[in-house]
Design an enzyme around this catalytic site. Sequence first.
Site, PDB file in Angstrom:
ATOM      1  N   LYS A 146       0.867  -1.174   0.000  1.00 37.64           N
ATOM      2  CA  LYS A 146       0.000   0.000   0.000  1.00 37.64           C
ATOM      3  C   LYS A 146       0.903   1.223   0.000  1.00 37.64           C
ATOM      4  CE  LYS A 146      -1.886   2.860   2.614  1.00 37.64           C
ATOM      5  NZ  LYS A 146      -1.676   4.032   1.740  1.00 37.64           N
ATOM      6  N   GLU A 200       9.897   1.286  10.808  1.00 33.43           N
ATOM      7  CA  GLU A 200      10.873   2.372  10.659  1.00 33.43           C
ATOM      8  C   GLU A 200      10.087   3.669  10.789  1.00 33.43           C
ATOM      9  OE1 GLU A 200      12.879   1.481   6.946  1.00 33.43           O
ATOM     10  OE2 GLU A 200      13.831  -0.278   7.817  1.00 33.43           O
ATOM     11  N   CYS A 227      13.737  11.033   6.754  1.00 35.09           N
ATOM     12  CA  CYS A 227      13.600  10.651   8.167  1.00 35.09           C
ATOM     13  C   CYS A 227      14.905  10.805   8.920  1.00 35.09           C
ATOM     14  CB  CYS A 227      13.101   9.218   8.262  1.00 35.09           C
ATOM     15  SG  CYS A 227      14.161   8.073   7.359  1.00 35.09           S
ATOM     16  N   GLU A 261       9.225  16.103  15.688  1.00 31.71           N
ATOM     17  CA  GLU A 261       9.639  15.987  14.290  1.00 31.71           C
ATOM     18  C   GLU A 261       8.825  16.957  13.430  1.00 31.71           C
ATOM     19  OE1 GLU A 261       8.389  12.543  11.923  1.00 31.71           O
ATOM     20  OE2 GLU A 261      10.462  12.326  11.256  1.00 31.71           O
TER      21      GLU A 261
HETATM   22  P1  NAD Z   1       2.364   8.272   7.620  1.00 30.03           P
HETATM   23  O1  NAD Z   1       2.567   7.504   8.871  1.00 30.03           O
HETATM   24  O2  NAD Z   1       1.389   9.374   7.620  1.00 30.03           O
HETATM   25  O3  NAD Z   1       1.917   7.316   6.431  1.00 30.03           O
HETATM   26  C1  NAD Z   1       2.710   6.208   6.032  1.00 30.03           C
HETATM   27  C2  NAD Z   1       1.807   5.173   5.398  1.00 30.03           C
HETATM   28  O4  NAD Z   1       0.941   4.642   6.395  1.00 30.03           O
HETATM   29  C3  NAD Z   1       0.904   5.707   4.293  1.00 30.03           C
HETATM   30  O5  NAD Z   1       0.860   4.744   3.268  1.00 30.03           O
HETATM   31  C4  NAD Z   1      -0.435   5.841   4.984  1.00 30.03           C
HETATM   32  O6  NAD Z   1      -1.535   5.762   4.125  1.00 30.03           O
HETATM   33  C5  NAD Z   1      -0.402   4.652   5.921  1.00 30.03           C
HETATM   34  N1  NAD Z   1      -1.277   4.748   7.085  1.00 30.03           N
HETATM   35  C6  NAD Z   1      -1.632   5.850   7.776  1.00 30.03           C
HETATM   36  N2  NAD Z   1      -2.452   5.517   8.814  1.00 30.03           N
HETATM   37  C7  NAD Z   1      -2.595   4.161   8.767  1.00 30.03           C
HETATM   38  C8  NAD Z   1      -3.327   3.215   9.558  1.00 30.03           C
HETATM   39  N3  NAD Z   1      -4.034   3.596  10.621  1.00 30.03           N
HETATM   40  N4  NAD Z   1      -3.260   1.915   9.211  1.00 30.03           N
HETATM   41  C9  NAD Z   1      -2.520   1.507   8.160  1.00 30.03           C
HETATM   42  N5  NAD Z   1      -1.826   2.358   7.368  1.00 30.03           N
HETATM   43  C10 NAD Z   1      -1.855   3.675   7.671  1.00 30.03           C
HETATM   44  O7  NAD Z   1       3.829   8.758   7.199  1.00 30.03           O
HETATM   45  P2  NAD Z   1       4.178   9.730   5.988  1.00 30.03           P
HETATM   46  O8  NAD Z   1       3.656  11.075   6.340  1.00 30.03           O
HETATM   47  O9  NAD Z   1       3.814   9.086   4.709  1.00 30.03           O
HETATM   48  O10 NAD Z   1       5.797   9.754   6.052  1.00 30.03           O
HETATM   49  C11 NAD Z   1       6.513  10.621   6.855  1.00 30.03           C
HETATM   50  C12 NAD Z   1       6.924   9.949   8.145  1.00 30.03           C
HETATM   51  O11 NAD Z   1       7.657   8.767   7.839  1.00 30.03           O
HETATM   52  C13 NAD Z   1       7.852  10.767   9.003  1.00 30.03           C
HETATM   53  O12 NAD Z   1       7.503  10.639  10.353  1.00 30.03           O
HETATM   54  C14 NAD Z   1       9.228  10.132   8.757  1.00 30.03           C
HETATM   55  O13 NAD Z   1      10.175  10.322   9.794  1.00 30.03           O
HETATM   56  C15 NAD Z   1       8.847   8.713   8.623  1.00 30.03           C
HETATM   57  N6  NAD Z   1       9.880   7.979   7.892  1.00 30.03           N
HETATM   58  C16 NAD Z   1      10.685   7.119   8.572  1.00 30.03           C
HETATM   59  C17 NAD Z   1      11.688   6.440   7.905  1.00 30.03           C
HETATM   60  C18 NAD Z   1      12.611   5.479   8.632  1.00 30.03           C
HETATM   61  O14 NAD Z   1      13.344   4.772   7.949  1.00 30.03           O
HETATM   62  N7  NAD Z   1      12.592   5.433   9.933  1.00 30.03           N
HETATM   63  C19 NAD Z   1      11.877   6.655   6.525  1.00 30.03           C
HETATM   64  C20 NAD Z   1      11.043   7.559   5.878  1.00 30.03           C
HETATM   65  C21 NAD Z   1      10.034   8.218   6.557  1.00 30.03           C
END
Ligand code: NAD
Length: 500
Positions: free
Chosen positions: A192, A268, A302, A404
């Site tokens: 997804k 992650e 991130c 963040e």
């Molecule tokens: P997000 O958590 O908003 O969304 C990530 C994914 O999760 C999307 O596909 C979203 O549709 C899905 N999602 C959201 N709520 C959900 C639920 N309740 N159940 C299942 N799926 C759900 O994150 P984002 O805004 O897309 O990305 C930014 C974040 O990602 C930042 O916090 C960043 O630090 C983190 N990030 C971490 C890493 C790492 O390696 N640690 C790498 C990249 C980004």
Amino acid sequence: MDAATLSADGAHRVQAQTRLPNFIGGRFVDGGAPFDVRNPATGDVHAVAYEADAAMVDAAVAAARECVEGEWGHMPLARRRALLMKVADGIERRFDEFLEAEIADTGKPRAMAAHLDIPRGAANFRVFADFIASLPDEAFEMDTPDGGRAINYSVRKPLGVVGVIAPWNLPLLLMTWKVAPAMACGNAVIVKPSEETPSTTTLLAEVMNEVGVPAGAFNVLHGFGPNSTGERLTSHPGLRAITFTGETRTGAAIMRSAASTTKALSFELGGKNPAIVFADCDFDAAVAGLARAAFLNTGQVCLAPERIYVERPIFERFVAAMKERAEALRPGLPHDESTDLGPLISHEHREKVLGYYSLAIEEGAKLVTGGGVPDLTGAAAGGYFVEPTIWTGLPQTARVTREEIFGPCCHIAPFDSEEEAICLANDTDYGLASSVWTRELSRAHRVGRAMAVGISWVNCWFLRDLRTAFGGARQSGFGREGGAHSIAFYSEITNICVKV
Ligand code: NAD
């Protein structure tokens, strides 16, 4: 990806948008509620994706399960590896299409996507196809109570159906970072992608078919998180594992919905990463390295350092040098060669980042540079741009130095001793990544080790060997992926004990 323009259900939208249907059991399927995908550099809708409903999630899980229990899960490793190598070749063959799709979804500068996102998407498949072949299995010989011996050895099997929930900041790179090892281990995956960036994942589905990956081994479901495709997938009893990259609070929600079916989880999550700059560092290298780290991908990495601690003798000089770097960045459209700063991903995310820009001032920050929205003309005027921003003067307790932000911004603070720098750096709920800048060899190792993070860089940042452990401590996640760590997570190990 079906490039046909919309008719009936999308007639109210502008023409020439790309349709991004769901991909289930090797076929693009119609259906699902349409939603717009915007190009954040202009604000224009460039594609329409279709939110997978519960029946589509069930169908994808059934197709994936059939494939993993059949052809894909039992395929000889050499053949599976060869197919994954062909996937890498397929991405490279269609490099320009992947590039344009990633740029349209993210608005990031073309040069960045061409040098990082797309090549790493292909590299992830090659690295894990190679790695899986050279990884040893464990074996232990033991004495038995009757004076004999027994031999234990372990074999790796696929887990089953693995859900991959991906974010929007490095869409192809981070998605393939999970998909490649999961498939190398013989699992079937259901991806997804983020609702903001569904294009390259859909294009990858075409490549899977082109190179002959069996139907059902790779599936794509579009949609949102809560009460949508994401939640339907993470709570589905047919999945054995969820691998997730995204925000910490989303991770908590996924953990709750995965709990009742006891799925394996690898997370992650977010970060509030520190950098420590000692006075003995290579000053120019530290400034160049940290300006890149803070502002690459408009701060939407991130691993980006939003907190920089600088030893007092070079503090003023360092702040001035970072200011100069930030002010030299040119925001603009992705294909404009002079652009080195893209937009934020969405209107909502820009509101969030600008909220922190205001909060920093309310909390008493001194604004070194930025703090607002650049004055752009033409198509970019509709994009979600913000200025690269630097603050000083905030206490360690300020929200801006603890939460963040995920934008092109950092706070810079002075320190007086190594102990103080380590304390300040580790004073956070997160623990993803850090970077330490010094020329002193012992200190480099000492301070590098003292960082309470999963990834500690010294005199560099975002330098990645894909065989090494990657992941976060504390609220930045759990589990490690990369090399053998990925293979361990995506495998079911059976220990076989033979009495001889
Ligand atoms: P997000 O958590 O908003 O969304 C990530 C994914 O999760 C999307 O596909 C979203 O549709 C899905 N999602 C959201 N709520 C959900 C639920 N309740 N159940 C299942 N799926 C759900 O994150 P984002 O805004 O897309 O990305 C930014 C974040 O990602 C930042 O916090 C960043 O630090 C983190 N990030 C971490 C890493 C790492 O390696 N640690 C790498 C990249 C980004």
